[in-house]
Design an enzyme around this catalytic site. Structure first.
Site, PDB file in Angstrom:
ATOM      1  N   ASP A  39       0.838  -1.186   0.000  1.00  0.00           N
ATOM      2  CA  ASP A  39       0.000   0.000   0.000  1.00  0.00           C
ATOM      3  C   ASP A  39       0.874   1.237   0.000  1.00  0.00           C
ATOM      4  O   ASP A  39       1.998   1.218   0.532  1.00  0.00           O
ATOM      5  CB  ASP A  39      -0.913   0.009   1.231  1.00  0.00           C
ATOM      6  CG  ASP A  39      -2.135   0.901   1.058  1.00  0.00           C
ATOM      7  OD1 ASP A  39      -3.238   0.352   0.877  1.00  0.00           O
ATOM      8  OD2 ASP A  39      -1.983   2.128   1.089  1.00  0.00           O
ATOM      9  N   ASP A  65       4.909   3.412  -3.672  1.00  0.00           N
ATOM     10  CA  ASP A  65       4.137   3.718  -4.874  1.00  0.00           C
ATOM     11  C   ASP A  65       4.351   2.619  -5.908  1.00  0.00           C
ATOM     12  O   ASP A  65       5.434   2.496  -6.484  1.00  0.00           O
ATOM     13  CB  ASP A  65       4.589   5.076  -5.426  1.00  0.00           C
ATOM     14  CG  ASP A  65       3.783   5.532  -6.629  1.00  0.00           C
ATOM     15  OD1 ASP A  65       3.012   4.724  -7.189  1.00  0.00           O
ATOM     16  OD2 ASP A  65       3.941   6.707  -7.033  1.00  0.00           O
ATOM     17  N   ASN A  92      -5.307  -4.679  -6.780  1.00  0.00           N
ATOM     18  CA  ASN A  92      -6.478  -3.923  -6.336  1.00  0.00           C
ATOM     19  C   ASN A  92      -6.239  -2.419  -6.245  1.00  0.00           C
ATOM     20  O   ASN A  92      -7.174  -1.639  -6.405  1.00  0.00           O
ATOM     21  CB  ASN A  92      -6.922  -4.452  -4.965  1.00  0.00           C
ATOM     22  CG  ASN A  92      -7.931  -3.558  -4.308  1.00  0.00           C
ATOM     23  OD1 ASN A  92      -9.098  -3.503  -4.696  1.00  0.00           O
ATOM     24  ND2 ASN A  92      -7.486  -2.806  -3.298  1.00  0.00           N
ATOM     25  N   TYR A 158     -10.147   7.673 -16.041  1.00  0.00           N
ATOM     26  CA  TYR A 158     -10.412   6.481 -15.241  1.00  0.00           C
ATOM     27  C   TYR A 158     -11.052   5.396 -16.098  1.00  0.00           C
ATOM     28  O   TYR A 158     -10.678   4.216 -16.012  1.00  0.00           O
ATOM     29  CB  TYR A 158     -11.335   6.852 -14.073  1.00  0.00           C
ATOM     30  CG  TYR A 158     -11.597   5.729 -13.099  1.00  0.00           C
ATOM     31  CD1 TYR A 158     -10.731   5.487 -12.040  1.00  0.00           C
ATOM     32  CD2 TYR A 158     -12.730   4.924 -13.217  1.00  0.00           C
ATOM     33  CE1 TYR A 158     -10.982   4.457 -11.125  1.00  0.00           C
ATOM     34  CE2 TYR A 158     -12.987   3.904 -12.313  1.00  0.00           C
ATOM     35  CZ  TYR A 158     -12.110   3.675 -11.276  1.00  0.00           C
ATOM     36  OH  TYR A 158     -12.366   2.651 -10.388  1.00  0.00           O
ATOM     37  N   LYS A 162      -9.428   1.697 -16.809  1.00  0.00           N
ATOM     38  CA  LYS A 162     -10.095   0.467 -16.385  1.00  0.00           C
ATOM     39  C   LYS A 162     -10.492  -0.411 -17.573  1.00  0.00           C
ATOM     40  O   LYS A 162     -10.508  -1.641 -17.460  1.00  0.00           O
ATOM     41  CB  LYS A 162     -11.310   0.805 -15.520  1.00  0.00           C
ATOM     42  CG  LYS A 162     -10.941   1.366 -14.147  1.00  0.00           C
ATOM     43  CD  LYS A 162     -10.144   0.363 -13.318  1.00  0.00           C
ATOM     44  CE  LYS A 162      -9.907   0.852 -11.893  1.00  0.00           C
ATOM     45  NZ  LYS A 162      -9.188  -0.147 -11.068  1.00  0.00           N
TER      46      LYS A 162
END
Length: 254
Positions: A39, A65, A92, A158, A162
Protein backbone atom coordinates in the site's frame (compact mmCIF):
# COMPACT_ATOMS: atom_id res chain seq x y z
CA UNK A 1 -17.89 -29.52 -2.07
CA UNK A 2 -14.75 -27.90 -3.50
CA UNK A 3 -12.48 -26.42 -0.84
CA UNK A 4 -10.90 -23.00 -1.39
CA UNK A 5 -7.40 -24.47 -1.44
CA UNK A 6 -6.05 -21.21 -0.01
CA UNK A 7 -4.70 -22.55 3.28
CA UNK A 8 -0.94 -22.13 3.30
CA UNK A 9 -0.92 -20.11 0.07
CA UNK A 10 1.05 -16.89 -0.34
CA UNK A 11 -1.08 -13.92 -1.39
CA UNK A 12 -0.06 -10.39 -2.39
CA UNK A 13 -2.80 -7.77 -2.06
CA UNK A 14 -2.18 -4.26 -3.36
CA UNK A 15 -4.08 -1.39 -1.84
CA UNK A 16 -4.41 -3.70 1.12
CA UNK A 17 -4.45 -0.99 3.76
CA UNK A 18 -8.06 0.04 3.29
CA UNK A 19 -11.35 -0.63 1.53
CA UNK A 20 -11.61 -3.62 -0.78
CA UNK A 21 -7.93 -4.47 -0.38
CA UNK A 22 -8.06 -4.58 3.40
CA UNK A 23 -11.24 -6.65 3.39
CA UNK A 24 -9.60 -9.03 0.91
CA UNK A 25 -6.43 -9.41 2.97
CA UNK A 26 -8.52 -10.26 6.03
CA UNK A 27 -10.64 -12.74 4.07
CA UNK A 28 -7.58 -14.50 2.60
CA UNK A 29 -6.03 -14.72 6.06
CA UNK A 30 -9.25 -16.21 7.42
CA UNK A 31 -8.92 -18.90 4.75
CA UNK A 32 -5.46 -19.74 6.11
CA UNK A 33 -3.38 -17.86 3.54
CA UNK A 34 -0.28 -15.83 4.30
CA UNK A 35 -0.66 -12.26 3.04
CA UNK A 36 1.64 -9.49 1.95
CA UNK A 37 -0.10 -6.12 2.09
CA UNK A 38 1.27 -3.54 -0.35
CA UNK A 39 0.00 0.00 0.00
CA UNK A 40 1.08 3.58 -0.55
CA UNK A 41 0.09 4.39 3.03
CA UNK A 42 2.41 2.65 5.49
CA UNK A 43 0.21 3.42 8.50
CA UNK A 44 -2.96 1.82 7.11
CA UNK A 45 -1.00 -1.13 5.73
CA UNK A 46 0.55 -1.81 9.13
CA UNK A 47 -2.87 -1.47 10.76
CA UNK A 48 -4.34 -4.07 8.40
CA UNK A 49 -1.40 -6.39 9.00
CA UNK A 50 -1.83 -6.00 12.76
CA UNK A 51 -5.49 -6.99 12.40
CA UNK A 52 -4.51 -10.11 10.48
CA UNK A 53 -1.92 -11.04 13.08
CA UNK A 54 -4.32 -10.40 15.96
CA UNK A 55 -6.62 -12.99 14.40
CA UNK A 56 -3.78 -15.50 14.29
CA UNK A 57 -2.75 -14.97 10.66
CA UNK A 58 0.54 -14.13 8.96
CA UNK A 59 0.98 -10.74 7.32
CA UNK A 60 3.89 -8.77 5.89
CA UNK A 61 3.90 -5.17 4.65
CA UNK A 62 5.59 -3.23 1.87
CA UNK A 63 4.78 0.47 1.62
CA UNK A 64 5.40 2.49 -1.52
CA UNK A 65 4.14 3.72 -4.87
CA UNK A 66 3.44 0.67 -7.03
CA UNK A 67 3.73 2.73 -10.20
CA UNK A 68 7.49 2.71 -9.55
CA UNK A 69 9.42 -0.33 -10.75
CA UNK A 70 11.68 -0.41 -7.70
CA UNK A 71 8.66 -0.69 -5.39
CA UNK A 72 7.21 -3.47 -7.53
CA UNK A 73 10.54 -5.29 -7.31
CA UNK A 74 10.52 -4.84 -3.52
CA UNK A 75 7.00 -6.29 -3.24
CA UNK A 76 7.88 -9.39 -5.25
CA UNK A 77 11.18 -9.90 -3.44
CA UNK A 78 9.45 -9.56 -0.07
CA UNK A 79 6.78 -12.08 -1.03
CA UNK A 80 9.41 -14.59 -2.13
CA UNK A 81 11.77 -14.05 0.80
CA UNK A 82 9.31 -13.54 3.67
CA UNK A 83 6.35 -15.67 2.59
CA UNK A 84 8.05 -18.23 0.37
CA UNK A 85 6.65 -17.28 -3.04
CA UNK A 86 3.57 -15.95 -4.79
CA UNK A 87 0.52 -18.13 -5.36
CA UNK A 88 -2.06 -15.37 -5.67
CA UNK A 89 -1.72 -11.75 -6.77
CA UNK A 90 -4.57 -9.29 -6.19
CA UNK A 91 -4.08 -6.13 -8.25
CA UNK A 92 -6.48 -3.92 -6.34
CA UNK A 93 -4.75 -0.57 -5.74
CA UNK A 94 -6.15 2.33 -7.71
CA UNK A 95 -7.22 5.96 -7.68
CA UNK A 96 -10.22 7.87 -9.05
CA UNK A 97 -10.00 10.66 -11.60
CA UNK A 98 -11.64 14.09 -11.45
CA UNK A 99 -14.60 13.02 -13.64
CA UNK A 100 -13.45 15.26 -16.50
CA UNK A 101 -14.70 14.71 -20.04
CA UNK A 102 -12.14 14.11 -22.77
CA UNK A 103 -11.63 17.74 -23.84
CA UNK A 104 -11.03 18.74 -20.21
CA UNK A 105 -8.59 16.02 -19.14
CA UNK A 106 -5.18 17.45 -18.27
CA UNK A 107 -1.94 15.68 -19.14
CA UNK A 108 -1.20 15.31 -15.42
CA UNK A 109 -4.52 13.59 -14.67
CA UNK A 110 -4.28 11.32 -17.72
CA UNK A 111 -0.71 10.25 -17.03
CA UNK A 112 -1.28 9.63 -13.33
CA UNK A 113 -4.48 7.61 -13.86
CA UNK A 114 -2.91 5.43 -16.53
CA UNK A 115 0.25 5.00 -14.49
CA UNK A 116 -1.46 4.02 -11.23
CA UNK A 117 -4.51 2.14 -12.52
CA UNK A 118 -3.05 0.33 -15.54
CA UNK A 119 0.74 0.46 -15.68
CA UNK A 120 1.24 -0.42 -12.00
CA UNK A 121 -0.81 -3.65 -12.13
CA UNK A 122 0.92 -4.53 -15.41
CA UNK A 123 4.34 -4.08 -13.79
CA UNK A 124 3.40 -6.22 -10.81
CA UNK A 125 1.83 -8.92 -12.96
CA UNK A 126 4.90 -9.04 -15.19
CA UNK A 127 7.15 -9.33 -12.12
CA UNK A 128 5.04 -12.02 -10.44
CA UNK A 129 4.48 -14.25 -13.46
CA UNK A 130 7.95 -15.88 -13.54
CA UNK A 131 7.45 -17.07 -9.96
CA UNK A 132 4.03 -18.52 -10.80
CA UNK A 133 5.40 -20.15 -13.94
CA UNK A 134 8.14 -21.77 -11.88
CA UNK A 135 5.47 -23.25 -9.60
CA UNK A 136 3.33 -24.30 -12.54
CA UNK A 137 0.22 -22.53 -11.26
CA UNK A 138 -1.12 -19.27 -9.90
CA UNK A 139 -4.11 -16.98 -9.76
CA UNK A 140 -4.27 -13.26 -10.49
CA UNK A 141 -7.32 -11.16 -9.69
CA UNK A 142 -7.68 -7.53 -10.75
CA UNK A 143 -10.09 -4.94 -9.44
CA UNK A 144 -11.58 -3.48 -12.61
CA UNK A 145 -14.68 -1.28 -12.28
CA UNK A 146 -18.18 -0.62 -13.49
CA UNK A 147 -16.28 1.97 -15.56
CA UNK A 148 -14.50 -0.89 -17.35
CA UNK A 149 -17.89 -2.05 -18.69
CA UNK A 150 -19.48 1.24 -19.74
CA UNK A 151 -18.68 4.87 -20.49
CA UNK A 152 -20.95 6.52 -17.96
CA UNK A 153 -19.49 5.59 -14.57
CA UNK A 154 -16.46 7.88 -14.30
CA UNK A 155 -14.34 10.41 -16.17
CA UNK A 156 -12.47 9.70 -19.39
CA UNK A 157 -9.09 8.94 -17.82
CA UNK A 158 -10.41 6.48 -15.24
CA UNK A 159 -12.70 4.83 -17.79
CA UNK A 160 -9.86 4.38 -20.30
CA UNK A 161 -7.52 2.98 -17.65
CA UNK A 162 -10.10 0.47 -16.38
CA UNK A 163 -10.99 -0.63 -19.92
CA UNK A 164 -7.26 -1.22 -20.32
CA UNK A 165 -7.29 -3.40 -17.20
CA UNK A 166 -9.91 -5.63 -18.81
CA UNK A 167 -7.73 -5.98 -21.90
CA UNK A 168 -4.77 -6.87 -19.71
CA UNK A 169 -6.83 -9.48 -17.87
CA UNK A 170 -8.09 -11.14 -21.02
CA UNK A 171 -4.76 -11.12 -22.85
CA UNK A 172 -2.87 -12.51 -19.86
CA UNK A 173 -5.51 -15.19 -19.32
CA UNK A 174 -5.11 -16.37 -22.91
CA UNK A 175 -1.31 -16.23 -22.93
CA UNK A 176 -0.96 -18.34 -19.78
CA UNK A 177 -4.01 -20.61 -19.89
CA UNK A 178 -1.83 -23.65 -20.64
CA UNK A 179 0.59 -22.86 -17.81
CA UNK A 180 -1.78 -23.31 -14.88
CA UNK A 181 -2.29 -19.60 -14.35
CA UNK A 182 -5.78 -18.10 -14.12
CA UNK A 183 -6.47 -14.40 -14.54
CA UNK A 184 -9.78 -12.74 -13.70
CA UNK A 185 -11.27 -9.48 -12.47
CA UNK A 186 -14.10 -8.15 -10.38
CA UNK A 187 -15.94 -5.06 -11.59
CA UNK A 188 -17.24 -3.19 -8.54
CA UNK A 189 -20.13 -0.78 -8.70
CA UNK A 190 -20.69 1.67 -5.88
CA UNK A 191 -18.65 0.52 -2.89
CA UNK A 192 -18.03 2.15 0.49
CA UNK A 193 -14.28 2.80 0.25
CA UNK A 194 -11.89 5.69 0.80
CA UNK A 195 -11.34 6.21 -2.93
CA UNK A 196 -12.40 9.73 -3.87
CA UNK A 197 -12.48 12.16 -6.77
CA UNK A 198 -8.95 13.52 -7.07
CA UNK A 199 -9.70 17.21 -7.73
CA UNK A 200 -12.34 19.76 -8.61
CA UNK A 201 -13.55 18.63 -12.05
CA UNK A 202 -14.61 20.62 -15.07
CA UNK A 203 -18.42 20.81 -15.23
CA UNK A 204 -19.09 18.72 -18.34
CA UNK A 205 -18.01 15.32 -17.08
CA UNK A 206 -19.82 15.25 -13.74
CA UNK A 207 -22.98 16.56 -15.36
CA UNK A 208 -23.06 13.66 -17.81
CA UNK A 209 -21.97 11.02 -15.30
CA UNK A 210 -24.53 12.29 -12.81
CA UNK A 211 -27.29 11.65 -15.32
CA UNK A 212 -26.66 7.91 -14.98
CA UNK A 213 -25.78 7.76 -11.29
CA UNK A 214 -29.36 6.91 -10.34
CA UNK A 215 -28.75 3.40 -11.74
CA UNK A 216 -26.04 2.65 -9.18
CA UNK A 217 -28.34 0.85 -6.74
CA UNK A 218 -27.19 -0.21 -3.29
CA UNK A 219 -23.66 0.70 -2.24
CA UNK A 220 -21.69 -2.45 -1.42
CA UNK A 221 -19.65 -3.18 1.66
CA UNK A 222 -15.97 -3.89 0.82
CA UNK A 223 -16.39 -7.37 2.32
CA UNK A 224 -18.81 -8.22 -0.49
CA UNK A 225 -16.13 -7.46 -3.06
CA UNK A 226 -13.57 -9.36 -1.00
CA UNK A 227 -15.77 -12.46 -1.08
CA UNK A 228 -15.83 -12.35 -4.89
CA UNK A 229 -12.07 -11.76 -5.13
CA UNK A 230 -11.29 -14.67 -2.82
CA UNK A 231 -13.67 -16.91 -4.77
CA UNK A 232 -11.96 -16.10 -8.08
CA UNK A 233 -8.56 -16.76 -6.53
CA UNK A 234 -9.64 -20.05 -4.98
CA UNK A 235 -9.89 -23.61 -6.23
CA UNK A 236 -13.66 -23.16 -6.29
CA UNK A 237 -13.08 -21.12 -9.47
CA UNK A 238 -10.57 -23.56 -10.94
CA UNK A 239 -12.12 -23.48 -14.43
CA UNK A 240 -12.69 -19.73 -14.57
CA UNK A 241 -10.16 -17.54 -16.38
CA UNK A 242 -10.47 -14.41 -18.48
CA UNK A 243 -13.70 -13.47 -16.70
CA UNK A 244 -14.78 -10.03 -15.52
CA UNK A 245 -17.33 -10.51 -12.75
CA UNK A 246 -19.63 -7.55 -12.06
CA UNK A 247 -20.19 -7.12 -8.33
CA UNK A 248 -22.48 -4.14 -8.68
CA UNK A 249 -26.00 -4.98 -7.51
CA UNK A 250 -27.07 -5.36 -11.12
CA UNK A 251 -25.91 -1.92 -12.31
CA UNK A 252 -24.28 -3.42 -15.41
CA UNK A 253 -27.58 -5.09 -16.27
CA UNK A 254 -29.53 -1.81 -16.35
Amino acid sequence: MIESGLAGKNVVVTGGGSGIGRASALRFAAEGARVLIADLNAETAESAAAEVRAAGGTAEVVAGDLSRQEVVDEVVAAAVERLGGIDVLVNNAGIMDDLSATADVTDAVWERLIRVNLTAPFLLTRAALPHMLERGKGSIVFTASEASLRGSAAGTAYTAAKHGVVGLVKSTAVMYRDHGIRVNAVAPGGTATAIAVEAAPAPGGPTVVGTYATNIGRVADPAELAAAIVFLASDAASNISGAVLPVDNGWSAV
